[in-house]
Design a protein around this motif. Structure first.
Motif, PDB file in Angstrom:
ATOM      1  N   UNK B  15      -4.235   2.886   8.952  1.00 61.75           N
ATOM      2  CA  UNK B  15      -5.435   3.682   9.212  1.00 61.75           C
ATOM      3  C   UNK B  15      -6.459   3.457   8.113  1.00 61.75           C
ATOM      4  N   UNK B  19      -9.975  -0.843   0.512  1.00 62.00           N
ATOM      5  CA  UNK B  19     -10.901  -1.417  -0.450  1.00 62.00           C
ATOM      6  C   UNK B  19     -10.379  -2.763  -0.957  1.00 62.00           C
ATOM      7  N   UNK B  21     -10.267  -3.919  -3.770  1.00 65.12           N
ATOM      8  CA  UNK B  21      -9.532  -3.857  -5.037  1.00 65.12           C
ATOM      9  C   UNK B  21      -8.010  -3.910  -4.823  1.00 65.12           C
ATOM     10  N   UNK B  22      -7.567  -3.538  -3.628  1.00 71.06           N
ATOM     11  CA  UNK B  22      -6.118  -3.492  -3.387  1.00 71.06           C
ATOM     12  C   UNK B  22      -5.575  -4.805  -2.831  1.00 71.06           C
ATOM     13  N   UNK B  25      -2.476  -6.404  -4.125  1.00 73.53           N
ATOM     14  CA  UNK B  25      -1.175  -5.847  -3.736  1.00 73.53           C
ATOM     15  C   UNK B  25      -0.595  -6.574  -2.532  1.00 73.53           C
ATOM     16  N   UNK B  58       3.631   2.443   1.412  1.00 75.77           N
ATOM     17  CA  UNK B  58       4.027   3.804   1.062  1.00 75.77           C
ATOM     18  C   UNK B  58       3.445   4.200  -0.286  1.00 75.77           C
ATOM     19  N   UNK B  59       3.569   3.287  -1.267  1.00 75.37           N
ATOM     20  CA  UNK B  59       3.117   3.635  -2.611  1.00 75.37           C
ATOM     21  C   UNK B  59       1.601   3.786  -2.685  1.00 75.37           C
ATOM     22  N   UNK B  60       0.885   3.191  -1.725  1.00 73.67           N
ATOM     23  CA  UNK B  60      -0.566   3.363  -1.693  1.00 73.67           C
ATOM     24  C   UNK B  60      -0.971   4.553  -0.832  1.00 73.67           C
ATOM     25  N   UNK B  61       0.033   5.266  -0.312  1.00 73.36           N
ATOM     26  CA  UNK B  61      -0.254   6.394   0.571  1.00 73.36           C
ATOM     27  C   UNK B  61      -1.097   5.978   1.771  1.00 73.36           C
ATOM     28  N   UNK B  62      -0.783   4.841   2.332  1.00 74.87           N
ATOM     29  CA  UNK B  62      -1.497   4.407   3.536  1.00 74.87           C
ATOM     30  C   UNK B  62      -0.723   4.882   4.749  1.00 74.87           C
TER      31      UNK B  62
END
Lengths: 878, 74
Positions: B15, B19, B21-22, B25, B58-62
């Motif tokens: 969702x 950005x 910047x990620x 990852x 998960x760790x990015x809260x996506x």
């Protein structure tokens, strides 16, 4: 494993009085505890305020549980480490909580899960007050055996013990079952969402001027009650003149909101602070000094304090405000502000800072994270030059460093490659170790001759020699070691020491004991000169053990005492073995109290250093000692620890020895069936792999079974061979056992001859338990040889309490209710490990009568079972 | 059923827009923003790689909306 704990992992995060309180959730946590549920699971994505909630609950007055904390990280994906930390977390809270399990863990160092868990659960079952352990960030745990261990604990739920788990992903535990049985309190993202009312309260607390209702409403909608979003929004709003307009500017997914707000918050900081935050974001833990090293900011402490006061996602990790960490989400965000090149540079600086602090292990971790193989190789090389890096005994970790380096990094660095070979040698990866040595030599060829190059060449030979020595390739070992020693300057004392040690090993293998001894002692002297105490002690212990093999307890004792004196009470782990050997000598000499102190101290020291072989040696002697002292539970615990160690670590060289040793203990405590089981296993492999200790033990099993005729065929070859090689310890034992066998066969003359042979070697060295442990038959034998060897026989007879040699009164009289003659005979048979049926057969009585006698004997001795009766009888000198 | 060791092409739809910047990852994967306001992470991965991506998400809260696998050509 390195047994020092990172104390910051146990630190309960502070809860600020100013933070928003969430009574509805705190109440649920509390209810779960009060209802005696086994688990509280707080499962939600990052930033939902899981940790903060638990912190609030711990600090709240409602919570009457004693609560311990454990912050988990990736490195905890090791069952042994996980359990050590979990048990230690509770012990930190209260020394009485699970310290038995901690002892067991220290003994085994790595876990036998069920043994440790059972001990732990049993201790926790005795709790009278509620106790709680928080596992924070459980999602980092991926090892199935850790989940299984936790499930085991939940299945065997001690009534007053409660787990709290915070996690970003549901753990693979039987959650449905726990839910259905109402054994779990569950708090999920939906529950953690701030309600409009809570959000309202939160902003009322954290913003200077009250926000209009519609702004609050918009904020609640935009952040969806997500804690970290609310917190960032509050920070971002602090300096806004028009909050409503600001709130209108952001909407979207959580991530988007977070990025937007984090950027906003970051930009409100001074440029100095922004730079500081971004540059320090690569650190897992930060303090002022490391921050200064990374950023060059001399005012780092002030900046950290400011961050904490501003509540900028920084979490103190101790009460002294020394160490902090960033909120994970915030750190992740900050790191995106770094270019790859900057990131590399900062990792390097972090590595160098930790190196300068003497934290080699952390230094290597950052160096490897820099992904700069050359730099990492250099940091590893320097770490390996520190003796403390080796003394931790964690060769598995050291070898993982090597595995993380590209092959090229080793190829161009002969010194590192040489050290790598030593690590691989210690791990038992001999093929790879040899490869590294070859690589070293190849790299050295390209270098101009120098003293240093020559030295590495010499060491390469010596290390290769060591590998040959453990592989039993004796001529090659000799050749390589000699070649190395020739090239090595006599002033390179450590290299010389290692060479002499290899030579000792080689000569011991080829039964040239005097030469071996000389080399071990020489190795020790060289190591002492080099200042490497651990090897000095190690070599002396090898020498002492060799002296014992030759039956020279006096000289062995002297060597151990020299080792202890040289260490001047520096309690380094290798000293443990010196104490254990000395303790075992005193045990053999029947000086039980001194033996006990030394053995317990020595085993504890060896445990600290993770020296498994030494721990097993210590435990074996302790098991024997405790048995003699009739402390059967402790003896059993020691035996259990030995078994655990043997299962956890693959130690074939010790396993066969330990198996025989345990069989002897079984015989001693009358558990003949267990000893027979060992004997059956041993017989199966005996033809292929006989060894003297095994043969002697087999003879003992035969003796206990009354199979006297089979014994000489086992013992005579052993005796002859030991006489040839000068292994007098074996000579003494074999001769003593043959004496017992002949005595049982009523061949008195032969028995006396064997006894004299044994005593001639044993008595001057002070051997005692070897004879005393044989019980009543030995007393008879000693009386038989007394006319020919009065001093020796009397010395042993007088060691039996309550029985002066000159007046051999029956120890039976020492009992309040003395044993009858028939009962004495029954006791003798019990001590030989005979069953009721066998006693009946031998005494020509019915089994019922035999049982009756056995019952009476046990009662008169005040013993609950046969092992106790035997131990008690020995105490009394039967 | 034989276990699947082969890598497949996966498309993970999350969702919101992610950005730039990620992007580091998800290095080695294709990250595209859809006109519908979603972000799609695509790439060839085996099961271990897939779970690694899930952890990062998960760790990015996506928020994961869907995961799809393309069948491998025979």
């Amino acid at each position: 494993m390195n047994q020092t704990f990172l104390e910051t992992k146990f630190h309960i995060p502070p809860w600020r009085a100013g933070s928003i309180s969430r009574p509805r959730l705190v109440q649920r946590l509390n209810a779960g505890l009060e209802e005696g549920r086994s688990l509280t699971l707080i499962s939600a994505p990052a930033g939902y305020g899981k940790t903060t909630l638990v912190a609030e609950w711990i600090h709240s007055s409602q919570n009457r549980a004693k609560t311990a904390w454990l912050s988990l990280d990736d490195a905890d994906n090791d069952l042994g480490r996980f359990l050590s930390y979990a048990v230690a977390a509770l012990c930190r809270k209260d020394e009485s909580l699970g310290c038995g399990a901690q002892n067991l863990l220290q003994m085994t160092r790595s876990a036998s899960p069920t043994a440790v868990l059972d001990a732990w659960i049993n201790e926790l079952a005795a709790l009278q007050q509620p106790v709680c352990l928080v596992l924070d960030d459980y999602h980092v745990i991926a090892r199935p055996e850790i989940h299984e261990a936790l499930e085991y604990c939940l299945d065997h739920h001690p009534p007053h013990f409660h787990w709290v788990i915070t996690t970003r992903a549901d753990p693979p535990l039987p959650l449905a079952r726990l839910r259905a049985r109402q054994q779990m309190t569950e708090i999920r993202a939906q529950d953690l969402r701030f309600t409009p009312q809570e959000a309202h309260q939160f902003f009322a607390h954290s913003t200077r001027s009250p926000l209009p209702a519609e702004t609050l409403q918009a904020l609640e909608t935009r952040t969806e009650g997500w804690a970290v979003g609310l917190q960032l929004a509050a920070l971002a709003l602090q300096n806004r003149s028009d909050p409503q307009a600001f709130v209108e500017t952001f909407r979207g997914s959580h991530r988007y909101v977070l990025d937007y707000l984090a950027e906003e918050v970051l930009h409100q900081q001074s440029e100095e602070m922004q730079r500081f935050l971004i540059q320090t974001s690569i650190l897992d833990r930060l303090n002022a000094s490391v921050c200064e090293a990374l950023t060059g900011q001399a005012n780092s402490q002030a900046l950290l304090t400011h961050l904490e006061q501003a509540n900028l996602f920084i979490i103190p990790l101790d009460d002294q405000r020394g160490w902090y960490r960033y909120h994970h989400l915030f750190a992740d965000y900050l790191r995106t502000g770094l270019s790859s090149a900057e990131s590399v540079e900062l990792q390097r600086k972090a590595a160098l800072w930790h190196e300068a602090q003497g934290s080699s292990f952390e230094a290597v971790r950052y160096a490897l994270a820099s992904k700069q193989p050359d730099f990492a190789a250099e940091v590893i090389q320097r770490a390996l030059e520190r003796e403390t890096t080796w003394s931790g005994g964690n060769v598995a970790l050291l070898s993982s460093w090597l595995d993380a380096l590209p092959a090229q990094a080793l190829r161009s660095r002969p010194q590192l490659s040489l050290n790598a070979s030593r690590i691989l040698y210690l791990c038992g990866r001999f093929d790879q170790a040899e490869k590294c040595i070859a690589q070293t030599e190849e790299a050295l060829q390209a270098l101009p001759p120098s003293e240093e190059v020559e030295e590495m060449r010499a060491l390469a030979h010596i290390y290769r020699g060591a590998i040959f020595a453990v592989r039993g390739k004796l001529p090659q070992a000799l050749e390589e070691t000699a070649a190395g020693q020739l090239r090595l300057s006599p002033d390179h004392h450590l290299g010389q020491a290692r060479a002499f040690y290899s030579l000792g090993l080689v000569h011991e293998h080829s039964a040239q004991f005097e030469t071996a001894l000389r080399h071990y002692l020489r190795a020790s002297e060289e190591a002492e000169t080099a200042g490497v105490l651990s090897l000095a002690i190690h070599a002396r212990c090898a020498a002492a053990q060799l002296e014992i093999r030759q039956g020279r307890l006096g000289r062995a004792e002297q060597i151990c005492r020299t080792a202890l004196a040289a260490a001047e009470n520096t309690p380094i782990p290798p000293l443990g073995l010196a104490k254990i050997i000395l303790g075992s000598i005193l045990l053999e000499r029947n000086q039980l109290e001194d033996a006990q102190n030394l053995l317990e101290e020595g085993t504890a020291l060896a445990r600290q250093g993770g020296l498994t072989d030494d721990v097993i040696a210590g435990l074996a002697s302790l098991a024997r000692l405790y048995t003699l002292q009739n402390r059967l539970d402790e003896a059993e615990a020691a035996v259990q620890s030995i078994r655990t160690l043997l299962t956890v670590y693959d130690l074939p060289h010790l396993a066969r020895y330990a198996g025989a040793y345990l069989a002897r203990l079984h015989l001693y405590t009358g558990r003949q069936a267990a000893a027979e089981t060992w004997a059956a296993d041993y017989r199966a492999v005996r033809a292929a792999a006989p060894f003297p200790f095994g043969e002697l033990t087999l003879a003992r099993v035969l003796l206990a079974a009354g199979a006297w005729d089979d014994i000489p065929a086992v013992l005579e070859p052993i005796l002859e061979q030991a006489q040839r090689s000068g292994e007098n310890q074996t000579v003494i034992e074999a001769a003593m056992l043959l004496a017992r066998c002949r005595h049982a066969r009523r061949e008195t003359q032969a028995a006396v001859a064997y006894m004299l042979q044994a005593l001639r070697l044993a008595a001057p060295e002070g051997y005692a338990r070897l004879f005393l442990d044989e019980g009543p038959p030995m007393q008879e034998l000693l009386r038989l040889v007394r006319p020919q060897a009065p001093a020796w026989a009397d010395a042993l007879l007088s060691a039996i309490p309550g029985q002066p040699a000159s007046n051999p009164a029956s120890p039976a009289n020492a009992l309040p209710d003395p044993l009858s003659e028939q009962e004495m005979r029954v006791l003798a048979l019990i001590m030989e490990g005979q069953s009721n049926q066998e006693i009946a057969d031998q005494l020509v009585i019915s089994v019922g009568t035999a049982k009756w006698h056995v019952h009476n004997v046990l009662q008169k001795l005040g013993a609950k079972n046969r092992p106790q009766a035997i131990a008690r009888a020995r105490e009394l000198g039967f | 059923m034989t276990p699947e060791h082969q890598p497949h092409n996966y498309h993970i739809c999350i969702a919101g827009h992610l950005d730039d910047r990620w992007l580091r990852w998800f290095e080695g994967f294709q990250v595209t923003c859809s006109p519908l306001g979603h972000t799609e992470i695509s790439g060839r991965m085996d099961q271990a790689a897939l779970h690694g991506i899930f952890n990062r998400i998960r760790d990015l809260s996506l928020e994961i909306l869907s995961v799809q696998r393309e069948p491998n050509e025979a």
